[in-house]
Design a protein around this motif. Structure first.
Motif, mmCIF file in Angstrom:
data_model
loop_
_atom_site.group_PDB
_atom_site.id
_atom_site.type_symbol
_atom_site.label_atom_id
_atom_site.label_comp_id
_atom_site.label_asym_id
_atom_site.label_seq_id
_atom_site.Cartn_x
_atom_site.Cartn_y
_atom_site.Cartn_z
ATOM 1 N N HIS A 40 -3.353 -0.708 -13.343
ATOM 2 C CA HIS A 40 -4.064 -1.257 -14.502
ATOM 3 C C HIS A 40 -4.229 -2.771 -14.399
ATOM 4 O O HIS A 40 -4.008 -3.502 -15.373
ATOM 5 N N VAL A 41 -4.564 -3.245 -13.206
ATOM 6 C CA VAL A 41 -4.853 -4.660 -12.992
ATOM 7 C C VAL A 41 -6.158 -4.755 -12.217
ATOM 8 O O VAL A 41 -6.765 -3.749 -11.863
ATOM 9 N N THR A 42 -6.609 -5.973 -11.940
ATOM 10 C CA THR A 42 -7.846 -6.156 -11.192
ATOM 11 C C THR A 42 -7.595 -6.039 -9.692
ATOM 12 O O THR A 42 -6.469 -6.234 -9.216
ATOM 13 N N GLN A 43 -8.670 -5.738 -8.960
ATOM 14 C CA GLN A 43 -8.564 -5.683 -7.511
ATOM 15 C C GLN A 43 -8.183 -7.051 -6.949
ATOM 16 O O GLN A 43 -7.426 -7.149 -5.977
ATOM 17 N N ALA A 44 -8.705 -8.109 -7.595
ATOM 18 C CA ALA A 44 -8.379 -9.466 -7.139
ATOM 19 C C ALA A 44 -6.883 -9.742 -7.237
ATOM 20 O O ALA A 44 -6.303 -10.418 -6.380
ATOM 21 N N ALA A 45 -6.240 -9.225 -8.277
ATOM 22 C CA ALA A 45 -4.798 -9.426 -8.441
ATOM 23 C C ALA A 45 -4.021 -8.739 -7.318
ATOM 24 O O ALA A 45 -3.037 -9.285 -6.802
ATOM 25 N N ILE A 46 -4.455 -7.535 -6.955
ATOM 26 C CA ILE A 46 -3.802 -6.823 -5.847
ATOM 27 C C ILE A 46 -3.979 -7.608 -4.551
ATOM 28 O O ILE A 46 -3.027 -7.831 -3.791
ATOM 29 N N SER A 47 -5.210 -8.029 -4.293
ATOM 30 C CA SER A 47 -5.501 -8.781 -3.066
ATOM 31 C C SER A 47 -4.676 -10.059 -2.990
ATOM 32 O O SER A 47 -4.143 -10.414 -1.931
ATOM 33 N N GLN A 48 -4.529 -10.748 -4.117
ATOM 34 C CA GLN A 48 -3.757 -11.992 -4.139
ATOM 35 C C GLN A 48 -2.285 -11.736 -3.828
ATOM 36 O O GLN A 48 -1.653 -12.490 -3.083
ATOM 37 N N GLN A 49 -1.724 -10.644 -4.391
ATOM 38 C CA GLN A 49 -0.323 -10.337 -4.120
ATOM 39 C C GLN A 49 -0.097 -9.992 -2.652
ATOM 40 O O GLN A 49 0.900 -10.396 -2.051
ATOM 41 N N THR B 273 3.828 -3.432 -5.253
ATOM 42 C CA THR B 273 2.371 -3.441 -5.146
ATOM 43 C C THR B 273 1.934 -3.056 -3.741
ATOM 44 O O THR B 273 0.994 -2.276 -3.548
ATOM 45 N N PHE B 274 2.630 -3.611 -2.730
ATOM 46 C CA PHE B 274 2.319 -3.264 -1.341
ATOM 47 C C PHE B 274 2.467 -1.768 -1.102
ATOM 48 O O PHE B 274 1.626 -1.144 -0.442
ATOM 49 N N GLU B 275 3.529 -1.158 -1.631
ATOM 50 C CA GLU B 275 3.737 0.282 -1.414
ATOM 51 C C GLU B 275 2.584 1.100 -1.973
ATOM 52 O O GLU B 275 2.107 2.054 -1.346
ATOM 53 N N ILE B 276 2.108 0.729 -3.180
ATOM 54 C CA ILE B 276 1.009 1.482 -3.797
ATOM 55 C C ILE B 276 -0.287 1.264 -3.029
ATOM 56 O O ILE B 276 -1.062 2.203 -2.797
ATOM 57 N N ALA B 277 -0.551 0.030 -2.609
ATOM 58 C CA ALA B 277 -1.752 -0.244 -1.814
ATOM 59 C C ALA B 277 -1.705 0.505 -0.488
ATOM 60 O O ALA B 277 -2.722 1.032 -0.024
ATOM 61 N N ALA B 278 -0.528 0.572 0.119
ATOM 62 C CA ALA B 278 -0.384 1.287 1.385
ATOM 63 C C ALA B 278 -0.561 2.786 1.191
ATOM 64 O O ALA B 278 -1.120 3.478 2.045
ATOM 65 N N LYS B 279 -0.069 3.292 0.054
ATOM 66 C CA LYS B 279 -0.212 4.722 -0.225
ATOM 67 C C LYS B 279 -1.687 5.107 -0.326
ATOM 68 O O LYS B 279 -2.120 6.130 0.210
ATOM 69 N N HIS B 280 -2.479 4.281 -1.009
ATOM 70 C CA HIS B 280 -3.894 4.585 -1.215
ATOM 71 C C HIS B 280 -4.779 4.109 -0.059
ATOM 72 O O HIS B 280 -5.921 4.570 0.060
ATOM 73 N N ARG B 281 -4.239 3.181 0.762
ATOM 74 C CA ARG B 281 -5.074 2.506 1.761
ATOM 75 C C ARG B 281 -6.298 1.874 1.094
ATOM 76 O O ARG B 281 -7.387 1.830 1.647
ATOM 77 N N SER B 282 -6.105 1.397 -0.136
ATOM 78 C CA SER B 282 -7.228 0.844 -0.915
ATOM 79 C C SER B 282 -6.687 -0.076 -1.990
ATOM 80 O O SER B 282 -5.820 0.335 -2.780
ATOM 81 N N PHE B 283 -7.210 -1.300 -2.046
ATOM 82 C CA PHE B 283 -6.845 -2.209 -3.121
ATOM 83 C C PHE B 283 -7.455 -1.756 -4.436
ATOM 84 O O PHE B 283 -6.871 -1.951 -5.508
ATOM 85 N N THR B 284 -8.650 -1.159 -4.371
ATOM 86 C CA THR B 284 -9.334 -0.702 -5.598
ATOM 87 C C THR B 284 -8.530 0.393 -6.292
ATOM 88 O O THR B 284 -8.307 0.358 -7.508
ATOM 89 N N LEU B 285 -8.073 1.394 -5.515
ATOM 90 C CA LEU B 285 -7.295 2.486 -6.108
ATOM 91 C C LEU B 285 -5.927 1.989 -6.581
ATOM 92 O O LEU B 285 -5.411 2.454 -7.608
ATOM 93 N N ALA B 286 -5.349 1.060 -5.846
ATOM 94 C CA ALA B 286 -4.068 0.492 -6.279
ATOM 95 C C ALA B 286 -4.233 -0.251 -7.594
ATOM 96 O O ALA B 286 -3.386 -0.163 -8.495
ATOM 97 N N ALA B 287 -5.331 -1.002 -7.728
ATOM 98 C CA ALA B 287 -5.592 -1.727 -8.975
ATOM 99 C C ALA B 287 -5.750 -0.769 -10.143
ATOM 100 O O ALA B 287 -5.265 -1.009 -11.251
ATOM 101 N N SER B 288 -6.420 0.376 -9.905
ATOM 102 C CA SER B 288 -6.603 1.371 -10.970
ATOM 103 C C SER B 288 -5.269 1.958 -11.407
ATOM 104 O O SER B 288 -5.018 2.136 -12.602
ATOM 105 N N GLU B 289 -4.390 2.257 -10.454
ATOM 106 C CA GLU B 289 -3.090 2.843 -10.803
ATOM 107 C C GLU B 289 -2.221 1.853 -11.568
ATOM 108 O O GLU B 289 -1.487 2.237 -12.488
#
Length: 335
Positions: free
Chosen positions: A52-61, A34-50
């Motif tokens: 298929h989870v919520t932005q809150a789930a990404i932020s929590q991880q 999850t960290f790698e995908i968030a770092a790739k996008h520099r965005s929790f929103t885009l990582a959540a879209s890729e």
């Protein structure tokens, strides 16, 4: 050189022994991915879209990972995020680690060669086209197993990691290539059972058709999220052939196309038959095409190959079979 703990017990200097306790306390592999995908996008929103989870789930991880590592990984700004030096160091290590893991999994897959092929599409395509096709293939290859995922609610199923192939609909601007194979055009004809035509026919004129027992797909079918193309209805077929009908009365309406086909085979009325969905019933005489007046929707069906689909010899063999059967269905006179 050896060392002792506070109680005088010898501590072993073997590197593997020293690393094991640290590995046991590593955060989960999923958190690093999850960290790698968030770092790739520099965005929790885009990582959540890729993912298929919520932005809150990404932020929590990410918060959990930062807590476990006792450092900040991102600098959060108003419209973007940047990696901290610690985050950049971790990203490099995670990338190397996941690449190594992926390579190992690929090598394992090459040795075992998967015998389960997963295919995704809409409910109509799975029940009326893909399932009969896989049944026929298993007569040739009984060692192969299939997982069929049907959804009219979520067109992102085709992008799930476990999906090898997806049968999708698209226009002629679709970028055909090694991972997107054109199968056949979308063509519909009026079809009915021989018993229905014997009881209500013969239908000799197009003008007779609006008064026949027509059956239609409910708009709910077309409003499903996985069906993102313009619907074809009886109104479209009549308009295409130059006949304006003020109001049509339908004998039977359903949002399930396979149910509509079953009703037509039972002699209950006339339906618009998508050629690839009713070709078996037409081929064996359970349904007959009425008039020689097809409607070409101007779009085609494609076989989409997800990354890695060609890594399995079994999947490649089935793709060849799928293409050959699609060509035979589109042109029954071809050898």
């Amino acid at each position: 050189m050896t060392a002792t703990d506070d109680e005088g017990t010898l501590l072993r200097s073997d590197p593997q022994t020293r690393r094991s306790p640290r590995r046991r306390h590593l955060p989960s592999l999923g958190a690093f991915a999850t960290f790698e995908i968030a770092a790739k996008h520099r965005s929790f929103t885009l990582a959540a879209s890729e993912l298929h989870v919520t932005q809150a789930a990404i932020s929590q991880q990410i918060r959990g990972l930062e807590k476990a590592l006792d450092c900040q990984l991102f600098i959060r700004k108003h419209q973007m995020m940047e990696l901290t030096p610690e985050g950049a160091t971790l990203l490099e290590a995670v990338g190397r680690g996941l690449d190594t893991l992926s390579d190992a999994i690929f090598r394992i897959g090459q040795r075992t060669d998967r015998k389960v092929i997963t295919i995704a599409s809409t409910h109509a395509a799975i029940s009326c086209y893909v399932k009969p096709l896989t049944d026929a293939y298993r007569l040739l290859r009984p060692d192969i197993r299939f997982t069929l995922l049907a959804s009219d609610q979520n067109d992102r199923v085709q992008d799930f990691d476990e999906v090898d192939l997806a049968m999708i609909c698209g226009n002629e601007r679709s970028q055909i290539g090694p991972d997107l194979i054109r199968l056949f055009p979308e063509i519909v004809d009026p079809v009915a059972a021989p018993d229905y035509l014997a009881a209500h026919g013969p239908l000799e004129s197009l003008m007779q058709l609006p008064q026949a027992e027509l059956m239609e797909l409910h708009p709910m079918h077309w409003s499903s999220d996985a069906i993102s193309w313009y619907p074809l209805r009886w109104d479209d077929w009549f308009r295409h052939h130059g006949l304006h009908v003020d109001e049509l009365t339908f004998r039977f309406v359903t949002n399930s196309y396979s149910t509509l086909v079953d009703a037509a085979v039972a002699g209950e009325g006339i339906i618009l038959g998508w050629r690839h969905l009713v070709h078996r019933q037409v081929a064996d005489g359970r349904l007959l095409r009425i008039f020689d007046m097809p409607l070409d929707a101007g779009r085609s069906y494609y076989l989409k190959l997800n990354p890695g689909a060609r890594d399995s010899r079994n999947t490649v063999d089935f793709i060849d079979y799928f293409q050959a059967e699609a060509a035979r269905m589109a042109d029954p006179t071809a050898s």
